[in-house]
Design an enzyme around this catalytic site. Structure first.
Site, short mmCIF file in Angstrom:
data_model
loop_
_atom_site.label_atom_id
_atom_site.label_comp_id
_atom_site.label_asym_id
_atom_site.label_seq_id
_atom_site.Cartn_x
_atom_site.Cartn_y
_atom_site.Cartn_z
CE LYS A 180 35.25 48.69 37.36
NZ LYS A 180 35.97 49.78 36.63
N GLY A 233 40.49 41.66 31.12
CA GLY A 233 41.44 42.74 31.43
C GLY A 233 42.84 42.19 31.58
CB SER A 234 45.84 43.81 32.87
OG SER A 234 45.48 44.13 34.20
N GLY A 238 43.51 40.36 36.95
CA GLY A 238 42.90 39.02 36.96
C GLY A 238 43.39 38.22 38.16
CD GLU A 255 38.12 35.24 27.36
OE1 GLU A 255 39.18 35.42 26.72
OE2 GLU A 255 37.36 34.28 27.16
CB CYS A 289 43.30 40.99 24.45
SG CYS A 289 41.85 40.46 23.53
CD GLU A 385 48.45 42.75 26.84
OE1 GLU A 385 48.30 42.91 28.07
OE2 GLU A 385 47.54 42.35 26.09
P1 NAD Z 1 42.78 46.39 33.68
O1 NAD Z 1 43.05 45.05 34.26
O2 NAD Z 1 43.59 47.52 34.17
O3 NAD Z 1 41.26 46.81 33.92
C1 NAD Z 1 40.21 46.02 33.46
C2 NAD Z 1 38.99 46.30 34.31
O4 NAD Z 1 39.26 45.85 35.63
C3 NAD Z 1 38.63 47.79 34.43
O5 NAD Z 1 37.23 47.92 34.43
C4 NAD Z 1 39.19 48.15 35.79
O6 NAD Z 1 38.50 49.22 36.39
C5 NAD Z 1 38.94 46.86 36.55
N1 NAD Z 1 39.77 46.67 37.76
C6 NAD Z 1 41.02 47.15 37.99
N2 NAD Z 1 41.44 46.71 39.20
C7 NAD Z 1 40.45 45.95 39.72
C8 NAD Z 1 40.31 45.21 40.93
N3 NAD Z 1 41.26 45.17 41.85
N4 NAD Z 1 39.16 44.53 41.13
C9 NAD Z 1 38.18 44.53 40.20
N5 NAD Z 1 38.25 45.22 39.04
C10 NAD Z 1 39.38 45.92 38.80
O7 NAD Z 1 42.89 46.21 32.11
P2 NAD Z 1 42.71 47.35 31.03
O8 NAD Z 1 43.94 48.16 31.02
O9 NAD Z 1 41.39 48.02 31.17
O10 NAD Z 1 42.61 46.47 29.70
C11 NAD Z 1 43.71 46.05 29.01
C12 NAD Z 1 43.99 44.59 29.32
O11 NAD Z 1 42.86 43.79 29.05
C13 NAD Z 1 45.09 44.05 28.43
O12 NAD Z 1 45.95 43.24 29.19
C14 NAD Z 1 44.32 43.22 27.41
O13 NAD Z 1 45.09 42.22 26.81
C15 NAD Z 1 43.21 42.67 28.24
N6 NAD Z 1 42.06 42.28 27.40
C16 NAD Z 1 41.77 40.95 27.25
C17 NAD Z 1 40.72 40.56 26.42
C18 NAD Z 1 40.37 39.12 26.20
O14 NAD Z 1 39.28 38.83 25.72
N7 NAD Z 1 41.26 38.19 26.51
C19 NAD Z 1 39.96 41.53 25.76
C20 NAD Z 1 40.29 42.88 25.95
C21 NAD Z 1 41.34 43.24 26.78
#
Ligand code: NAD
Length: 481
Positions: A180, A233-234, A238, A255, A289, A385
Site C-alpha cells: 500500500k 509509519g507513525s 501502528g 517500524e 524516522c 516526534e
Molecule cells: P502514517 O502512519 O501517517 O502513514 C504511514 C502509512 O500508513 C501510509 O501509507 C498511510 O496511508 C498508511 N495508513 C494510515 N492509516 C492507516 C490505517 N488505519 N491502516 C493502514 N494503513 C494506514 O505515517 P507517515 O506520516 O506516512 O510517516 C511518518 C512516520 O513514519 C513517522 O512517525 C516516522 O518516524 C515513521 N517512519 C518510521 C520508519 C522506520 O523505519 N522506523 C521509517 C520511515 C518513517
C-alpha cells in the site's frame, strides 16, 4: 515517465496488470515545492484489492516463487535490481517532484532500492534450517518457510527505498507481497511496478496499490487473506494496525517513529558533530524516522555547539529539490502546520528559538531550519516526534544525566555518541535505549546493519541478514527412524 503516466494518470499495479480505480476515484499528486499538481493517481478500488489478494494467494499456492530454485530466485532478484537501476533518472525526477526531496537524494533512493534486491538476492539461496540431535532413533530438522501474503504499508518520507527494504527480503524468501503506497507521493513506488514487470516477476506475486491509509490501508491489514503485516509509519497508525492484526492473530513487524538523541561529550570533535547535525536533522528536511532531533551537549561546550548549529542552519541553501539545495520543502501543508504548532508549544514551554522557528513566506511548504536552545528534557517538544528540520539542544552536567535525558522518551529508534574516548562510547552505547547507536557519525551503518526500534519505535528489525528472518517462519520435522 511515459510508460507510467498516461493521460495524466498513474494506475495501480494489480496482480501484474495496470488498472485504473474501478470506481474512477483519483487523488492529485502535488509538488510540495510549488503546490502545483503533477498528475493524478488512481485510488485502488475494493475490487482491485480483491484481485490483488486473489493474485497473491494463487501465485503463492502455485509455488511459482517459493518453489523456484533458490539460485533462480536470486537471479530474478538481480534482474529486478537491473530494471530498477534503469529507472534512476526518470523515476528519480518524479520522486523529487512529488516528495520535495533533492534530485540527488531521489535518485539515490532508486539506487538503494536496486541494492536491496542485490543484497537480499544474494541471500535467497542461504535461508538455511538446522538439524537438531535427538539420539540415534530420530532425525530432526527445521526448515524456514515463507509466510504467504505479506501486506506492506509504506510511508511517504522514503517511499521507494523503504518499499524495497521490505519487498526485497520478502521476495527472496518466496512470499507474495501487496504494497500500500503512501497517498502523498505514490508515483516513485508505482514505477517499481514497471521494474517488476520488465524483470518478468510472475503475475500476482506483487501488487502495488495506492489508497488512503484509513480506507484501503485499513482494509488490507484487516483482510483474513494476509499472513503477515509489515508496517513503517507513525505510532498511532501502528497501534491501529496492531489492534486490527490482533483480530486474526497476524504476525506483524512495526517500524515506527523516534525522538533520537546524540550526546556530545567534552572531548568530542566539533567538526564531526556539526557534519552529523547537517545530515542528521536537515537531510530530507528532517523528515526521517531516525533524525537527530535532540542534541544533548555537555555544559562546557554548550555555547560553542549552539553557535555552530545556528551558523550551520543559517548557511543552508533552501530551494526546489531539483536544484539539489541543502534544505527542501515539507511534504504537505498539513505536515508544515503540525511542525509550526509544535514550535508554538515549545515556546510556551520556555524553549528559546536560536534561529528559524517558522515557515518561509513563499510558494511551497518550506520550514526555516530551526534550532531550539535550552529545551527542557521533559517538555513536549523534547518528547514528541516533530518530523521536520527542528533540532532541540539540551545541556547536561555529567554522564549519568546525559544518559538519563537521552533515554527519557517513549521511543528508542537510534542514538548517538560523540567522543574520542572509545571506552566511554562503548559504555554509553550499552546504556542507551535504542535499536542502533552511532558513534562519531550520525547514520553510520548501512544496508547490512540491522535497524529497528524498541519501546514505541516498534519491534522487529529491517536491513541486514537479520531482517530476512522476519519473512520466514520455522517448521520443525521430527522423524522416528
Ligand atoms: P502514517 O502512519 O501517517 O502513514 C504511514 C502509512 O500508513 C501510509 O501509507 C498511510 O496511508 C498508511 N495508513 C494510515 N492509516 C492507516 C490505517 N488505519 N491502516 C493502514 N494503513 C494506514 O505515517 P507517515 O506520516 O506516512 O510517516 C511518518 C512516520 O513514519 C513517522 O512517525 C516516522 O518516524 C515513521 N517512519 C518510521 C520508519 C522506520 O523505519 N522506523 C521509517 C520511515 C518513517
Amino acid at each position: 515517465m511515459k510508460d507510467l503516466i498516461q493521460n495524466n494518470l498513474v494506475c495501480n499495479y494489480v496482480a501484474g496488470t495496470w488498472k485504473e480505480g474501478d470506481n474512477g476515484q483519483t487523488i492529485d499528486v502535488e509538488d510540495p515545492a510549488t503546490e502545483q499538481v503533477i498528475c493524478q493517481c488512481a485510488l485502488a478500488s475494493d475490487e482491485s484489492l480483491d484481485l490483488a489478494l486473489i493474485g497473491a494467494r494463487k501465485s503463492f499456492e502455485s509455488g511459482v516463487l517459493k518453489d523456484m530454485k533458490p539460485a533462480m530466485r536470486a537471479k530474478l532478484m538481480a534482474n529486478i535490481a537491473t530494471e530498477i537501476r534503469r529507472l534512476v533518472d526518470e523515476g528519480g525526477k518524479l520522486l523529487c517532484q512529488e516528495s520535495g526531496k533533492t534530485l540527488d537524494d531521489a535518485k539515490a533512493e532508486f539506487i538503494e532500492a536496486a541494492d536491496y534486491f542485490d543484497y537480499y538476492g544474494g541471500l535467497a539461496d542461504k535461508i538455511e534450517g538446522k538439524s537438531i540431535p535427538l539420539g540415534p532413533d530420530y532425525v530432526d530438522y527445521t526448515i524456514l518457510e515463507p509466510y504467504g501474503i505479506s501486506a506492506q504499508i509504506i510511508p511517504w518520507n522514503f517511499p521507494v527505498s523503504l518499499a524495497a527494504r521490505s519487498l526485497a527480503p520478502a521476495l527472496a524468501a518466496g512470499n507474495s507481497v501487496i504494497i500500500k503506497s503512501p497517498e502523498l507521493d505514490p508515483l516513485g513506488i508505482a514505477s517499481l511496478g514497471l521494474a517488476l514487470d520488465r524483470a518478468n516477476v510472475p503475475k500476482g506475486v506483487v501488487s502495488i496499490l495506492n489508497g488512503i491509509g484509513g480506507d484501503l490501508g485499513a482494509k488490507l491489514v484487516a483482510s483474513k487473506e494476509i499472513d503477515q503485516i509489515v508496517f513503517t509509519g507513525s505510532v498511532p497508525t501502528g497501534q491501529a494496525i496492531l489492534r486490527s492484526a490482533a483480530n486474526e492473530v497476524v504476525p506483524s513487524l512495526m517500524e515506527l517513529g523516534g525522538k533520537s538523541a546524540a550526546i556530545v561529550y567534552p572531548d568530542a570533535d566539533i567538526e564531526e558533530v556539526i557534519d552529523s547535525v547537517k545530515w542528521g536533522i536537515f537531510f530530507n528536511a528532517g523528515q526521517v524516522c531516525s533524525a537527530m532531533s535532540r542534541l544533548i551537549v555537555c555544559e562546557e561546550r554548550y555555547d560553542e555547539v549552539l553557535d555552530r548549529c545556528v551558523n550551520l542552519a543559517e548557511s543552508l541553501t533552501i530551494d526546489h529539490g531539483i536544484n539539489n539545495p541543502d534544505l527542501t520543502p515539507i511534504i504537505s501543508a498539513n505536515q508544515l502546520s503540525d511542525i509550526e504548532s509544535k514550535i508554538t508549544q515549545a515556546k510556551s514551554e520556555g524553549a528559546e528559538i536560536a534561529t528559524g522557528g517558522s515557515s518561509i513566506d513563499c510558494p511551497g511548504h518550506f520550514m526555516a531550519p530551526t534550532i531550539l536552545s535550552n529545551v527542557k528534557p521533559n517538555s513536549r517538544v523534547a518528547q514528541e516526534e516533530i518530523f521536520g528540520p527542528v533540532l532541540c539542544l539540551i545541556p547536561f552536567a555529567d554522564n549519568e544525566e546525559a544518559i538519563k535525558i537521552a533515554n527519557n522518551t517513549e521511543f528508542g529508534l537510534v542514538a548517538g555518541v560523540f567522543t574520542k574516548n572509545l571506552s566511554l562510547a562503548h559504555q554509553a552505547a550499552a546504556k542507551l535505549k535504542a535499536g542502533q547507536v552511532f558513534v562519531n557519525e550520525w547514520y553510520a551503518g548501512g544496508m547490512a546493519t540491522p535497524f529497528g526500534g524498541i519501546g514505541k519505535s516498534g519491534f522487529g528489525r529491517e536491513k541486514g541478514v537479520e531482517a530476512l528472518y522476519n519473512y520466514v517462519r520455522t517448521k520443525n520435522i521430527a522423524i522416528k527412524l
